[in-house]
Scaffold this active site. Structure first.
Site, PDB file in Angstrom:
ATOM      1  N   GLY A   6       0.838  -1.205   0.000  1.00 58.27           N
ATOM      2  CA  GLY A   6       0.000   0.000   0.000  1.00 58.27           C
ATOM      3  C   GLY A   6       0.868   1.249   0.000  1.00 58.27           C
ATOM      4  N   ARG A  16      13.457  10.566  -2.291  1.00 55.17           N
ATOM      5  CA  ARG A  16      14.337  11.739  -2.466  1.00 55.17           C
ATOM      6  C   ARG A  16      15.539  11.674  -1.514  1.00 55.17           C
ATOM      7  NH1 ARG A  16      14.586  16.275   0.690  1.00 55.17           N
ATOM      8  NH2 ARG A  16      15.616  18.087  -0.245  1.00 55.17           N
ATOM      9  N   ARG A  67       1.276  -4.958  -5.568  1.00 54.47           N
ATOM     10  CA  ARG A  67       1.438  -6.267  -4.914  1.00 54.47           C
ATOM     11  C   ARG A  67       2.067  -7.171  -5.989  1.00 54.47           C
ATOM     12  NH1 ARG A  67      -0.672  -4.113  -0.029  1.00 54.47           N
ATOM     13  NH2 ARG A  67      -2.562  -3.006  -0.535  1.00 54.47           N
ATOM     14  N   GLY A  97       5.381  -1.998   3.716  1.00 51.35           N
ATOM     15  CA  GLY A  97       4.775  -2.442   4.967  1.00 51.35           C
ATOM     16  C   GLY A  97       5.285  -3.808   5.385  1.00 51.35           C
ATOM     17  N   ASP A  98       4.605  -4.415   6.365  1.00 49.25           N
ATOM     18  CA  ASP A  98       5.111  -5.674   6.923  1.00 49.25           C
ATOM     19  C   ASP A  98       5.100  -6.808   5.895  1.00 49.25           C
ATOM     20  OD1 ASP A  98       2.341  -5.674   6.980  1.00 49.25           O
ATOM     21  OD2 ASP A  98       2.214  -6.870   8.805  1.00 49.25           O
ATOM     22  N   THR A 121       3.817   2.860   5.576  1.00 40.87           N
ATOM     23  CA  THR A 121       2.431   2.379   5.511  1.00 40.87           C
ATOM     24  C   THR A 121       1.557   3.281   6.370  1.00 40.87           C
ATOM     25  OG1 THR A 121       0.893   0.658   6.245  1.00 40.87           O
ATOM     26  CG2 THR A 121       3.052   0.630   7.267  1.00 40.87           C
ATOM     27  N   ASP A 123      -0.842   2.344   8.006  1.00 39.46           N
ATOM     28  CA  ASP A 123      -1.406   1.550   9.103  1.00 39.46           C
ATOM     29  C   ASP A 123      -0.624   1.673  10.416  1.00 39.46           C
ATOM     30  OD1 ASP A 123      -3.141   0.657   7.156  1.00 39.46           O
ATOM     31  OD2 ASP A 123      -2.049  -1.202   6.790  1.00 39.46           O
ATOM     32  N   ASP A 125       1.467  -0.300  11.581  1.00 39.61           N
ATOM     33  CA  ASP A 125       1.363  -1.601  12.256  1.00 39.61           C
ATOM     34  C   ASP A 125       2.676  -2.374  12.254  1.00 39.61           C
ATOM     35  OD1 ASP A 125       1.373  -1.932   9.520  1.00 39.61           O
ATOM     36  OD2 ASP A 125      -0.169  -3.478   9.482  1.00 39.61           O
ATOM     37  N   ARG A 150     -18.893  15.572  11.311  1.00 37.31           N
ATOM     38  CA  ARG A 150     -19.413  16.005  12.620  1.00 37.31           C
ATOM     39  C   ARG A 150     -20.317  17.239  12.446  1.00 37.31           C
ATOM     40  NH1 ARG A 150     -20.025  14.004  17.783  1.00 37.31           N
ATOM     41  NH2 ARG A 150     -17.834  13.645  18.223  1.00 37.31           N
ATOM     42  N   GLY A 166      -6.632   0.442   8.029  1.00 38.68           N
ATOM     43  CA  GLY A 166      -5.722  -0.063   9.061  1.00 38.68           C
ATOM     44  C   GLY A 166      -5.416  -1.545   8.898  1.00 38.68           C
ATOM     45  N   ARG A 167      -6.076  -2.146   7.942  1.00 36.67           N
ATOM     46  CA  ARG A 167      -5.946  -3.591   7.678  1.00 36.67           C
ATOM     47  C   ARG A 167      -6.282  -4.392   8.928  1.00 36.67           C
ATOM     48  NH1 ARG A 167      -1.138  -6.245   4.157  1.00 36.67           N
ATOM     49  NH2 ARG A 167      -2.042  -4.918   2.603  1.00 36.67           N
ATOM     50  N   GLU A 183     -17.505   9.445  20.080  1.00 39.28           N
ATOM     51  CA  GLU A 183     -18.179   8.923  21.275  1.00 39.28           C
ATOM     52  C   GLU A 183     -17.819   7.455  21.499  1.00 39.28           C
ATOM     53  OE1 GLU A 183     -19.527  11.217  19.361  1.00 39.28           O
ATOM     54  OE2 GLU A 183     -19.942  12.726  20.898  1.00 39.28           O
ATOM     55  N   ARG A 212     -26.689  13.979  27.595  1.00 34.40           N
ATOM     56  CA  ARG A 212     -26.572  15.219  26.809  1.00 34.40           C
ATOM     57  C   ARG A 212     -27.859  15.644  26.125  1.00 34.40           C
ATOM     58  NH1 ARG A 212     -21.240  13.498  23.271  1.00 34.40           N
ATOM     59  NH2 ARG A 212     -20.008  12.701  24.993  1.00 34.40           N
ATOM     60  N   GLU A 223     -11.474  -0.990  10.061  1.00 41.39           N
ATOM     61  CA  GLU A 223     -11.986  -1.910   9.032  1.00 41.39           C
ATOM     62  C   GLU A 223     -11.662  -3.361   9.429  1.00 41.39           C
ATOM     63  OE1 GLU A 223      -9.955  -1.390   5.256  1.00 41.39           O
ATOM     64  OE2 GLU A 223      -7.989  -1.661   6.159  1.00 41.39           O
TER      65      GLU A 223
HETATM   66  P1  ADP Z   1       2.412  -4.240   2.668  1.00 35.10           P
HETATM   67  O1  ADP Z   1       3.863  -4.271   2.381  1.00 35.10           O
HETATM   68  O2  ADP Z   1       1.830  -2.864   2.548  1.00 35.10           O
HETATM   69  O3  ADP Z   1       2.062  -4.912   3.991  1.00 35.10           O
HETATM   70  P2  ADP Z   1       1.465  -6.617   1.222  1.00 35.10           P
HETATM   71  O4  ADP Z   1       1.189  -7.403   2.450  1.00 35.10           O
HETATM   72  O5  ADP Z   1       0.465  -6.707   0.129  1.00 35.10           O
HETATM   73  O6  ADP Z   1       1.650  -5.047   1.516  1.00 35.10           O
HETATM   74  O7  ADP Z   1       2.867  -7.077   0.646  1.00 35.10           O
HETATM   75  C1  ADP Z   1       3.421  -6.437  -0.489  1.00 35.10           C
HETATM   76  C2  ADP Z   1       4.141  -7.428  -1.347  1.00 35.10           C
HETATM   77  O8  ADP Z   1       5.205  -8.020  -0.610  1.00 35.10           O
HETATM   78  C3  ADP Z   1       3.300  -8.616  -1.809  1.00 35.10           C
HETATM   79  O9  ADP Z   1       2.481  -8.334  -2.905  1.00 35.10           O
HETATM   80  C4  ADP Z   1       4.413  -9.584  -2.205  1.00 35.10           C
HETATM   81  O10 ADP Z   1       4.995  -9.212  -3.425  1.00 35.10           O
HETATM   82  C5  ADP Z   1       5.429  -9.335  -1.084  1.00 35.10           C
HETATM   83  N1  ADP Z   1       5.209 -10.317  -0.015  1.00 35.10           N
HETATM   84  C6  ADP Z   1       4.333 -10.237   1.022  1.00 35.10           C
HETATM   85  N2  ADP Z   1       4.392 -11.356   1.780  1.00 35.10           N
HETATM   86  C7  ADP Z   1       5.327 -12.154   1.223  1.00 35.10           C
HETATM   87  C8  ADP Z   1       5.853 -13.452   1.518  1.00 35.10           C
HETATM   88  N3  ADP Z   1       5.444 -14.144   2.564  1.00 35.10           N
HETATM   89  N4  ADP Z   1       6.815 -13.952   0.695  1.00 35.10           N
HETATM   90  C9  ADP Z   1       7.241 -13.253  -0.367  1.00 35.10           C
HETATM   91  N5  ADP Z   1       6.790 -12.039  -0.709  1.00 35.10           N
HETATM   92  C10 ADP Z   1       5.854 -11.493   0.069  1.00 35.10           C
HETATM   93  O1  F6P Z   2      -1.826  -1.347   4.105  1.00 31.73           O
HETATM   94  C1  F6P Z   2      -2.381  -0.140   3.694  1.00 31.73           C
HETATM   95  C2  F6P Z   2      -3.817  -0.339   3.306  1.00 31.73           C
HETATM   96  O2  F6P Z   2      -4.282   0.898   2.811  1.00 31.73           O
HETATM   97  C3  F6P Z   2      -4.729  -0.875   4.404  1.00 31.73           C
HETATM   98  O3  F6P Z   2      -5.079   0.129   5.335  1.00 31.73           O
HETATM   99  C4  F6P Z   2      -5.870  -1.409   3.577  1.00 31.73           C
HETATM  100  O4  F6P Z   2      -6.573  -2.445   4.244  1.00 31.73           O
HETATM  101  C5  F6P Z   2      -5.167  -1.969   2.378  1.00 31.73           C
HETATM  102  O5  F6P Z   2      -3.933  -1.283   2.259  1.00 31.73           O
HETATM  103  C6  F6P Z   2      -5.931  -1.821   1.084  1.00 31.73           C
HETATM  104  O6  F6P Z   2      -5.214  -2.471   0.094  1.00 31.73           O
HETATM  105  P1  F6P Z   2      -5.560  -2.421  -1.476  1.00 31.73           P
HETATM  106  O7  F6P Z   2      -4.953  -1.177  -2.007  1.00 31.73           O
HETATM  107  O8  F6P Z   2      -4.912  -3.631  -2.030  1.00 31.73           O
HETATM  108  O9  F6P Z   2      -7.045  -2.417  -1.564  1.00 31.73           O
END
Ligand code: ADP
Ligand code: F6P
Length: 324
Positions: A6, A16, A67, A97-98, A121, A123, A125, A150, A166-167, A183, A212, A223
């Protein structure tokens, strides 16, 4: 380098910083396009000062993001490593991201160069860093949007349930909810099951109404939590307690826009630090921020450990919104 997963506001600022800091030390930089697809398909561009001069304040990523299922296969990883070796690439920096870092960790078995992750990211996270690039901007964007909701909610004394991204993590929901004086905040930390949530939301709405009088009421929800999301929660509230509630899914607006100053500074700091670490020979690490200083953590930590939200903040919010 490449950007993967993402996209997040501030990724350009990181591109940069990495480019200019590397050029300062006489290191040649290339950027692979479309995430890991670029490694496999050999799609790259040379990065120089004119290309990155004006991108610090731009959302998205000039390298594009994606991806890549093929990167999860042995053949895909081997192809990617062969391409990097053929170009004599000494080190690979992945801004993502992770998921991207899971891939990068495994890639070590195929690629002989140095690998470094820079957390980007919305998120927030990723364990091993207080903040990720893009989180601050996404919070501000969501808060600006919800402030507008609001206004109209106040005018009509309506109830809204707003779903934020936030995934699988509640950083956005908690921080946005606190900043909007929601709230009720629904995050992974305080959600048990749909039935109990429905009951709690209903009781809260009734209690606040008693305190209130007729007033607006905002529920901010992460989400991927309540089955069917904000739409279903609104519909269930109507069926279960005859409460009229308007669902609103903020969606991709949270990922776009110019990065706020905090993200530009964070990205600049982390990008330069990644090059510093490459220069001293470090590998298989992620750059994190703790307080005002960058640090390094093992890439595996960022992938394997779960970073939870500050539940104390959630508790404070509960008390602020629930007078006895
Ligand atoms: P983010 O990096 O934002 O968490 P994703 O979870 O979609 O997004 O991961 C991004 C890309 O990283 C995936 O499309 C894939 O190419 C690679 N990736 C994720 N998990 C794995 C994995 N277990 N092994 C190899 N590549 C991975
Ligand atoms: O990881 C960032 C994020 O925007 C999450 O918050 C969301 O769930 C996901 O990516 C959406 O992914 P996609 O762009 O593949 O719909």
């Amino acid at each position: 380098m490449l950007t993967s997963g993402g996209d997040a506001p501030g990724m350009n600022a990181a591109i940069r910083s990495i480019t200019l800091y590397a050029l300062h030390y006489g290191i040649e930089v290339i950027g692979f396009r479309h995430g890991y697809n670029g490694l496999i398909n050999n799609e790259f561009v040379g990065l120089d000062e004119p290309l990155v001069r004006e991108i610090i304040g731009r959302g998205g990523t000039i390298l594009k993001s994606a991806r890549c299922e093929e990167f999860k296969t042995v053949q895909g990883m081997q192809q990617a490593a062969d391409n990097l070796h053929a170009h004599s690439v000494d080190g690979l920096i992945v801004i993502g991201g992770d998921g991207s870092f899971s891939g990068l960790t495994k890639f070590k078995q195929f690629y002989q160069g140095q690998t470094i992750g820079v957390p980007g990211t919305i998120d927030n996270d990723i364990d091993g860093t207080d903040h990720t690039i893009g989180f601050a901007t996404a919070v501000d964007t969501a808060v600006n949007a919800i402030d507008k909701i609001r206004d109209t909610a106040d005018a009509f004394e309506r109830i809204f349930v707003v779903e934020v991204m936030g995934r699988k993590s509640g950083f956005l929901a908690l921080n946005v909810g606190v900043a909007c004086a929601a709230e009720h905040i629904i995050t992974f930390e305080n959600f048990s099951n749909p039935g109990i949530e429905l009951q709690q939301v209903t009781e809260k709405i009734k209690r606040i109404k008693k305190q209130r009088g007729q007033c607006s009421h905002l529920i901010v929800s992460a989400e991927n939590l309540y089955p069917g999301g904000a739409n279903q929660l609104a519909s269930d509230l109507s069926d279960y307690a005859s409460i009229d509630c308007i669902p609103c899914i903020l969606g991709y607006i949270q990922r776009g826009g110019d990065p706020v100053a905090k993200d530009r500074i964070l990205a600049t700091h982390m990008g330069a630090h990644a090059i510093k670490e490459l220069l001293v020979g470090n590998s298989d690490i992620m750059i994190g921020i703790e307080g005002q200083f960058c640090k390094t953590v093992a890439l595996s930590q960022s992938v394997e450990h779960h970073k939870g939200v500050n539940e104390y903040l959630l508790d404070i919010q509960e008390r602020l919104q629930d007078l006895r």
